[in-house]
Design a protein around this motif. Sequence first.
Motif, short mmCIF file in Angstrom:
data_model
loop_
_atom_site.label_atom_id
_atom_site.label_comp_id
_atom_site.label_asym_id
_atom_site.label_seq_id
_atom_site.Cartn_x
_atom_site.Cartn_y
_atom_site.Cartn_z
N TYR A 1 0.84 -1.20 0.00
CA TYR A 1 0.00 0.00 0.00
C TYR A 1 0.87 1.25 0.00
O TYR A 1 1.89 1.32 0.70
CB TYR A 1 -0.89 -0.01 1.24
N TYR A 2 0.47 2.23 -0.80
CA TYR A 2 1.15 3.52 -0.81
C TYR A 2 0.11 4.62 -0.75
O TYR A 2 -0.79 4.68 -1.58
CB TYR A 2 2.01 3.69 -2.06
N ARG A 3 0.22 5.47 0.25
CA ARG A 3 -0.67 6.63 0.38
C ARG A 3 -0.12 7.73 -0.52
O ARG A 3 0.94 8.27 -0.28
CB ARG A 3 -0.70 7.08 1.85
N ILE A 4 -0.84 8.02 -1.61
CA ILE A 4 -0.36 9.00 -2.58
C ILE A 4 -0.40 10.40 -1.97
O ILE A 4 -1.42 10.84 -1.44
CB ILE A 4 -1.23 8.94 -3.87
N GLN A 5 0.75 11.08 -2.02
CA GLN A 5 0.87 12.40 -1.41
C GLN A 5 0.54 13.51 -2.41
O GLN A 5 -0.42 14.22 -2.26
CB GLN A 5 2.29 12.59 -0.86
N LYS A 6 1.36 13.65 -3.43
CA LYS A 6 1.13 14.72 -4.42
C LYS A 6 0.99 14.13 -5.81
O LYS A 6 -0.10 13.89 -6.30
CB LYS A 6 2.29 15.73 -4.37
N HIS A 7 2.14 13.88 -6.45
CA HIS A 7 2.10 13.36 -7.82
C HIS A 7 2.38 11.87 -7.82
O HIS A 7 3.14 11.36 -7.00
CB HIS A 7 3.13 14.10 -8.69
N PHE A 8 1.75 11.18 -8.75
CA PHE A 8 1.93 9.73 -8.84
C PHE A 8 1.93 9.33 -10.31
O PHE A 8 1.05 9.75 -11.07
CB PHE A 8 0.80 9.00 -8.10
N PRO A 9 2.92 8.53 -10.75
CA PRO A 9 2.95 8.08 -12.15
C PRO A 9 1.76 7.17 -12.46
O PRO A 9 1.64 6.08 -11.88
CB PRO A 9 4.28 7.34 -12.26
N LEU A 10 0.90 7.59 -13.36
CA LEU A 10 -0.36 6.89 -13.61
C LEU A 10 -0.15 5.47 -14.12
O LEU A 10 -0.99 4.60 -13.90
CB LEU A 10 -1.21 7.68 -14.61
N GLN A 11 0.96 5.22 -14.80
CA GLN A 11 1.21 3.89 -15.37
C GLN A 11 2.12 3.03 -14.48
O GLN A 11 2.66 2.03 -14.93
CB GLN A 11 1.85 4.02 -16.76
N PHE A 12 2.28 3.42 -13.20
CA PHE A 12 3.26 2.76 -12.33
C PHE A 12 3.07 1.24 -12.27
O PHE A 12 4.02 0.47 -12.41
CB PHE A 12 3.23 3.36 -10.93
N GLY A 13 1.84 0.79 -12.05
CA GLY A 13 1.59 -0.66 -11.94
C GLY A 13 1.98 -1.41 -13.19
O GLY A 13 2.64 -2.45 -13.14
N ARG A 14 1.62 -0.86 -14.35
CA ARG A 14 1.98 -1.49 -15.62
C ARG A 14 3.48 -1.44 -15.85
O ARG A 14 4.07 -2.41 -16.34
CB ARG A 14 1.24 -0.78 -16.77
N GLU A 15 4.10 -0.30 -15.50
CA GLU A 15 5.53 -0.15 -15.72
C GLU A 15 6.33 -1.21 -14.95
O GLU A 15 7.28 -1.79 -15.47
CB GLU A 15 5.99 1.25 -15.30
N VAL A 16 5.92 -1.47 -13.70
CA VAL A 16 6.63 -2.49 -12.89
C VAL A 16 6.46 -3.87 -13.52
O VAL A 16 7.42 -4.62 -13.69
CB VAL A 16 6.11 -2.49 -11.44
N LEU A 17 5.23 -4.22 -13.87
CA LEU A 17 4.97 -5.55 -14.42
C LEU A 17 5.59 -5.74 -15.81
O LEU A 17 6.01 -6.84 -16.17
CB LEU A 17 3.46 -5.81 -14.48
N ALA A 18 5.67 -4.68 -16.58
CA ALA A 18 6.24 -4.77 -17.93
C ALA A 18 7.76 -4.72 -17.92
O ALA A 18 8.40 -4.98 -18.95
CB ALA A 18 5.71 -3.62 -18.80
N SER A 19 8.35 -4.44 -16.75
CA SER A 19 9.81 -4.26 -16.67
C SER A 19 10.56 -5.54 -16.99
O SER A 19 10.01 -6.64 -16.97
CB SER A 19 10.19 -3.77 -15.27
N GLU A 20 11.84 -5.37 -17.25
CA GLU A 20 12.71 -6.50 -17.63
C GLU A 20 12.73 -7.58 -16.56
O GLU A 20 12.82 -8.77 -16.85
CB GLU A 20 14.12 -5.98 -17.89
N ALA A 21 12.62 -7.17 -15.28
CA ALA A 21 12.69 -8.13 -14.18
C ALA A 21 11.48 -9.05 -14.13
O ALA A 21 11.56 -10.16 -13.60
CB ALA A 21 12.81 -7.38 -12.85
N LEU A 22 10.35 -8.63 -14.71
CA LEU A 22 9.13 -9.43 -14.64
C LEU A 22 8.70 -9.91 -16.03
O LEU A 22 9.20 -10.91 -16.52
CB LEU A 22 8.03 -8.64 -13.93
N LEU A 23 7.78 -9.24 -16.69
CA LEU A 23 7.28 -9.72 -17.99
C LEU A 23 8.22 -9.40 -19.16
O LEU A 23 8.11 -9.99 -20.23
CB LEU A 23 5.89 -9.12 -18.27
#
Length: 531
Positions: free
Chosen positions: A471-493
């Motif tokens: 869980y992350y409590r969003i403070q100000k700005h948040f990258p909208l594609q963060f979840g996809r970016e992590v899963l699409a990264s070289e380490a995962l998919l």
Amino acid sequence: MAEQPVRVLACGDVEGRLTALFNRVQTIQKKAGQFDVTAEAEWQQYKTGAKKAPIHTYILGAASQETVKSFPSADGCELADNITYLGRRGVFTGVSGLQIAYVSGREALQEPAPAHCYTSKDLSALVAPLTSSSKFRGVDILLTSQWPRGVWHYGNNPEVNTKFCGSSSVATLADKLKPRYHFAALEGAHYERLPYRNHVILQENAQHVSRFIALAIVNNPAKKKYLYAFNIIPMKTMDPSELVKQPQDVTENPYRCPTKDKTDKLKTGFSTTEEEEVCQFFFDLSKKQGGGGGFRGRGRKRHSDGDGRGRDQQPQASGPCWFCLASPQVEKHLVISIGTHCYLALAKGSLTPHHMLILPIGHYQSVVELSSEVVLEMDKYKSALKSFYKSKGERCVLFERNYKSQHLQLQVVPVPLDRCTTEDIKEAFMVQAQEQQMELMEIPQHTDLKQIAPPGTPYFYVELDSGEKLYYRIQKHFPLQFGREVLASEALLNIPTRADWRECKQSREEEEESCKQLRDIFQPFDFAWED
């Protein structure tokens, strides 16, 4: 006086497992900070001073003859550092103004009453001073060892034998004291009842709702929930209009029941007034059979269930919404399955061919705002998807971004088992969050998201196939594609070019073909399908 919430941690039957309990409490404190109050159902240890409780702990007394010796006074006393026995019955008011009423033990079935039992005189002595005041609206918290009999009426059913469960006297007590939260633990089972009204619609002024929560035994083998953390603003400092707000899933009062249950209550002899207890029963006007428009699958199940709310009675958005199923804007050709409260859809610009969304049919912005019946069906879809992905040699990752969004979209992305482990996925989220100066917090296993993220809180949330939650409590700005970016990264998919859904769009014809194929292969796992 400013409204200051009090942080409370309630606990089920300890059965002597205090070391396990307090180790768990310390872990939660490290993650979520200090609690103001802790309540427990029973205790059997720690009186020798060999161990010390890490926070101030208030406990109920004996509920069996064997444990009477651990509680020297019926009036309550301090048993050890940070551990206070509240007594047989009474009212405890904290410095914040939080008012807690309590009754220890079981209902006496004989006279004289055994030391671990309470009598009708005990309950009358507790209720009379409180309800005699014209300003009495209810208590913040009620603690009892026993469940109230019939609390499940008009609500969701518990996983206990209701034929022998609960006390009618406790039910009458709860009806008179109108607690905002009522905790009990003697059945050793976890049960969170839908909130219920304390007034009769159209006949009485609106009052606050009550929530009954039963907690399981500490460290139980089935890993049922035994801790419940929540914030509460004391009733005496709350704005009356805020106090009486009614949630969408509120039910009728279970204690103002049909006459078949009245006999149970009359046997108790517990009464503080002479007036007749009139049982009111009103039909919910929403109990029509609803027909759901849009996707018309073959052999679909009914459109409403036990709570009487069909698809047509779901909460609606005030303006256009791309995801409300009844909205003309929704792209119905992407729908895979429709339940009573939720539906499943292919993700537009999906990361993988089997990337799906679980969405509520009605208009809810986030998971923490869902009514109980929607949560139950969403969990059924999660289980169905896990089984589906497992059959394909995949594990699933779920995530939600409650930020710059209007309608809840729970993203469900499969990851091949031979690509990476669950620990790899967890580490990838943690590392990439740190790189962007965000701290993902691991939510304790027995804590629900809505306990740490009040409605309206912007957050990002991940659920792994192991049950671990980030869980992350969003403070100000948040990258909208963060979840996809992590899963699409070289380490995962290892598909970084698909991180942005806009780069993965298909034509309408391609989407329709993809959905048809996915519908067919998911159908054996679809609980909403009727052969």
